[in-house]
Design a protein around this motif. Sequence first.
Motif, mmCIF file in Angstrom:
data_model
loop_
_atom_site.group_PDB
_atom_site.id
_atom_site.type_symbol
_atom_site.label_atom_id
_atom_site.label_comp_id
_atom_site.label_asym_id
_atom_site.label_seq_id
_atom_site.Cartn_x
_atom_site.Cartn_y
_atom_site.Cartn_z
ATOM 1 N N ASP A 609 43.433 27.840 -29.412
ATOM 2 C CA ASP A 609 42.481 28.630 -30.186
ATOM 3 C C ASP A 609 43.216 29.453 -31.235
ATOM 4 O O ASP A 609 44.453 29.439 -31.324
ATOM 5 C CB ASP A 609 41.639 29.529 -29.270
ATOM 6 N N CYS A 610 42.452 30.179 -32.028
ATOM 7 C CA CYS A 610 43.033 30.952 -33.124
ATOM 8 C C CYS A 610 43.935 32.068 -32.597
ATOM 9 O O CYS A 610 44.964 32.376 -33.199
ATOM 10 C CB CYS A 610 41.912 31.524 -33.989
ATOM 11 N N MET A 640 48.699 26.430 -40.509
ATOM 12 C CA MET A 640 47.247 26.468 -40.377
ATOM 13 C C MET A 640 46.598 25.240 -41.012
ATOM 14 O O MET A 640 45.601 24.717 -40.503
ATOM 15 C CB MET A 640 46.700 27.749 -40.997
ATOM 16 N N TYR A 643 46.916 22.608 -38.444
ATOM 17 C CA TYR A 643 45.921 22.825 -37.382
ATOM 18 C C TYR A 643 44.558 22.307 -37.840
ATOM 19 O O TYR A 643 43.860 21.599 -37.095
ATOM 20 C CB TYR A 643 45.842 24.314 -37.038
ATOM 21 N N ASP A 656 39.118 25.704 -32.648
ATOM 22 C CA ASP A 656 38.752 26.996 -33.242
ATOM 23 C C ASP A 656 38.845 26.927 -34.765
ATOM 24 O O ASP A 656 39.369 27.834 -35.407
ATOM 25 C CB ASP A 656 39.688 28.090 -32.699
ATOM 26 N N LYS A 659 37.327 29.883 -37.128
ATOM 27 C CA LYS A 659 38.099 31.125 -37.063
ATOM 28 C C LYS A 659 39.433 30.974 -37.787
ATOM 29 O O LYS A 659 39.877 31.886 -38.511
ATOM 30 C CB LYS A 659 38.329 31.517 -35.596
ATOM 31 N N VAL A 660 40.070 29.826 -37.621
ATOM 32 C CA VAL A 660 41.340 29.582 -38.312
ATOM 33 C C VAL A 660 41.119 29.555 -39.820
ATOM 34 O O VAL A 660 41.940 30.073 -40.588
ATOM 35 C CB VAL A 660 41.984 28.269 -37.819
ATOM 36 N N GLN A 664 42.990 32.005 -42.353
ATOM 37 C CA GLN A 664 43.779 31.367 -43.405
ATOM 38 C C GLN A 664 43.367 31.897 -44.776
ATOM 39 O O GLN A 664 44.206 32.076 -45.664
ATOM 40 C CB GLN A 664 43.623 29.841 -43.366
#
Length: 705
Positions: A609-610, A640, A643, A656, A659-660, A664
């Motif tokens: 998760d973030c 990021m 991800y 997530d 949220k990322v 970012q």
Amino acid sequence: MKFMMLSLLRTGFKGNTFCACRKILIDRQNNDFVRACHILSQIRRNFSSNVVLGCISSRKSGKIEDITVKETIINTLVDPTGTGRDLTGDLDQDQVSQTLMSFTKQSEVYKAAQMEGLIEPFLSKAMERFTEFVMNNISQLPAQLHIVLYDIINSGKHMDDLFPFFIDYAKKLYPHFEFKDDLQLICDLTQPANWYPEARRMKRKIIFHSGPTNSGKTYHALKAFMNADTGVYCGPLRLLAVEVFKKCQDYDVPCDLITGEERRFHFSPDEPAAHISSTVEMASTTLEYDVAVIDEIQMLRDQERGGAWTRVLLGLCAREIHLCGEEAAVNLVQRIVHTTGDSLEVRRYDRLTKLRFDTKAIETLEEVQGGDCLVCFQKKTIYNVCMELERLGHNVAVIYGSLPPATKLAQAEKFNDPKDPCKVLVATDAIGMGINLKIKRMVFLQIKKFSRNENGQLVSSDISTPQAKQIAGRAGRYGAGQEVGLVTAFTEKRMLELKDIIKQEVEDIKAAGLLPTVEQLEQFYFYLPSFKLPDILNIFEHMSTVNNDMYFLCAMQNFKALASLIDHIDLPLRVRYQFCMAPVSLNSPSLSTMYAKFARSYSNGTPIDCKWLLMQTDYPWVLPRTIKSLSNLEEVYEIMDMYLWLSFRFEDIFCDREKVQEVQSELETVVQEGVKKLGLLLLKKKTDETKGLSQKKFKWKKKGK
């Protein structure tokens, strides 16, 4: 008893006797020779069958013949009980060596091996390894091999009797030769157009817009794209995909944005727009469109990414396909289109503004003027140039590859805005495509660039003629009030070298890149389940057949390097393939480390998760106070990005995304603010290396000052 066993071993079977003879010795001790013979008849098998498929390892040399089974697997051939020695006595090492030397010199042996499908360079390597195996294990050889050597030395038996043992050893050393015919069929790449049956069923019209930079070719292609009922744009960079997406919004054309790291929908994910702007790798070859645009079509010659352009050229299901690119690609496209049955129209364009060399080179940075773009190919050089320009009173914008996309656009807008005090741009070749810039004069501070060769080594060489022309062509943009674009270089010597590069004719592109599909690699893996992906790729490359008149197999160096990074992690092949396609810079240890962590998390089934992601960084972020801290934040941004790229492929683990994306965006703001204060950061960077670079490598100041 001993004579009976020796006779059986000589005539009863021609396979490996390691397991058999061990059981015979045990049973001999129990006076149960009848049972021993029964066992012997049950285990009659080929020499190579004793070894189960084991782990395959690629040696450091990088040579295809060095991709063999591990030594531990080869060593399972030896007979630690010494059955052969027990039956015949010891072999004389010198005589065995002479026998093997004579065997390896026989031309008939090489011809017979080639008839078995064992060819160079594998044949010589297998002969070398077979000799090593025999000599290193002379007292523990498989019983029948021991007996054959004994008979050759002592009874005048012909040394040709060694051949079955050699060929079985060689096939065990290179297991892929056992399935050579099937594997060669899988990696037959001679008809790539047939990989896309849906596209072949369509009658496609290809329109090639050929011309130099600033010739309006892309404008005409995009006009057709936006006027169509449905369409897809395929660009080389996320920046270009975003630019086309925004242009569609400006013209009230509903359009979705699809890149590896980002999705934006005009309506909603459940209600796709009729137009799509995407990076070339993300374009679908199954959806049908009225019009498709493939930008920078000359990229199909690229050793790493060329296969992506070939894929969309052959596979897009569009009634009309507009190609934009260099004249050098026209002949190749004509030949490819001939194999697909499509029609081709070529539209040629001239440059809309003039482009010429300036009357002289610049000798110091004091000669830099407003509207100049200074091009160099190393980030540390950009920093040093910026520091000197700031000292001279210039307000500078910077663009280089590792900056976030929004930061690049912000720097471009800063340079383009006539009301902004920034009048000078310092950039790498990242400006070669994807960003509209109002450059009056292009100044090449460097013409040499570092790149990795096929062995992964960094080498310095002059930029190519297409690269030089594309970068130089960014000067004098049409519609920016500039009728002439100027090109110059740092020092007269470099100016002459640049002229020599640019005046050369760009050779026609000879071939388009191909990439093996995951389905092809999965079929390889079916036959060779214990091979690892880097070795599968190397074997695939070696065994593949390509129509060299039109295609080549991409080198995939970055893909192979990423595969090696996660080689030790347990992943299904299809998942491993997807991970190796991720946008990961191998130049950054932190990115490589995080990449391996991501792969490990997938292997363990552990969602990321973030919160976990931020724990790996210096969150909460603060404005960078040094160049190093700015570089660290740029790497965090790339982490990021990685991800987000993975989140669109493995949502259960990289769960997530929203949220990322939010954090970012926060990070992007921090980086932008840091780049704005780049001059202040550079003033704090006063290392001996920087002083030496600015004083020795570049004579920024006039003599006497």
